[in-house]
Scaffold this motif. Sequence first.
Motif: not given
Length: 389
Positions: A30-59
Motif C-alpha cells: 500500500x503506497x498510502x498505508x497508515x499505522x494502526x493501533x487497536x484497529x484505529x488509525x493513529x497517524x493519518x497521512x497529511x494531505x497537501x497544503x497546496x490542495x485546492x478546495x473541493x478536490x474530491x466529490x463523493x457520490x
Amino acid sequence: MFFLAIVALLILAYAGMVLYFSWVWANLSAQASLQKNRGEISHPIPFSKEAESKCLSVVVVFRNEAKNLPALIADLVRQDLPQKYWEILWVDDFSEDESLEIVKKAQNSLPNSQILRNDTFSHIFSPKKRAITQAISRAEGKWIVCTDADCQVPISWLSTILNYFQQTDAYFVSMPVRIFAQDSFFQEWQAVEFASLIGTGAVCVALRKPTMCNGANIAYNKAIFEQVGGFAGSEHIPSGDDEFLMHKIAKQFPLKVQFLKSQAVLVSTQANENWHQFFHQRKRWASKWEHYQNSFAKMLAVFVFLANLSVLVLPFWIFEKTWVVLGLLVFKFVAEFVFLTAVLRFFQQKKLAFWIPILFVLYPVYAVFFALISRLKSYEWKSRHYERT
C-alpha cells in the motif's frame, strides 16, 4: 482416462493460479498505508497544503436506505479531511421511505453536500449509472469517490484517497470492501466468498489485467471519466457502473488503473439479509461477464467456471483413482486456504477462516449454478425488475 487428464489439468492450473495470486497479494504494498493501533488509525497521512478546495466529490446514490444511511453519515462527519476539500453529492433514486428526509437533516452537519434527484439523463437505462452521471455533471472535485448508502467508511478514508491521488498518477483506483459478518452462517459465508472476489480483483489489477472491482469503494479522475465517454456503451446494462468503467479506462490507460491496499480505506458493507436478495444479487453479478469487452476478464470467468465444474465431476473417479482424486482436492484446498486466509487477515476477519472448508465444498456447486442461472432472463435489484439484455 482422457477426460480425467483434462479435469486434473484444469484443477492443477486453477490451484497454481490461486497460489500465484497469494504471492501477488502478499507483495501488493500500500503506497498510502497508515499505522494502526487497536484497529484505529493513529497517524493519518497529511494531505497537501497546496490542495485546492473541493478536490474530491463523493457520490452516494440511495434508494430506500433509511436503515443504513445514519451510519454512513456519521462516518462522513468524522472524516479527518477538512470539509473544505471535499463535497458530497447525494442522489435520491426515488426512495419510498424516509431516506431523503434523513439526508436533508444531515446537511446540518455536512454543509458541503448537495441533494439531487435521479431524473435527468433519461437515455441511460441503468438507474445507478444515470444517477452517477448526473452527480458527476455537478461535481466540483477533480476526483470522484463512490460508495454505497449501506456502507461504513474509516475516519481517514478521504484523506488517504486524496493523498494517494497526489502521490501517484492513477486515473482509476479500486479499493478494498468487506462484508459485515454478524455471527450467522449466512452472513459469514457471504463475507468469506466476498473476500475471495475482492482479493482476486485486487490481484488482477496489480497484474495489469483488471477484471473485478466493487462500486462501494472506487475513485477516479473526473476528466478521464468524461474523456472515455463515461458509461457510454453500457447504458443498457443495469449494473456494472464499476467494472465496465474500469475496463474502459484500463483499455486506454493500462498503467493508470491501480489498487490501493490499505486498511485506512477499507470500507464495510452490509450482507444480504435473506436468500432472495442473495440469489438476485449473485445472478446479476454473474450476468455481467458476457458483456465484458475485456478479453482477459472473460477468459478468467470461463476458466474459473470450468475448474469448478471439474471439481464436481472429479468424484466419478474416486474409486478408480482414489489417490489422484484426493491429491487434486487437497492441492486445490491448500491453495484456496492460503489465499483466503491472507485476504481475511487483511480484512481483520481471521476468525472467518473457520468457514473456508465449508466454502471449499459448497463453492463449486454455487459457482456452476450461478453461471448457468445467469442465462435466465430477469432479476431484481432495489425493488425493481430487470430483463437481462
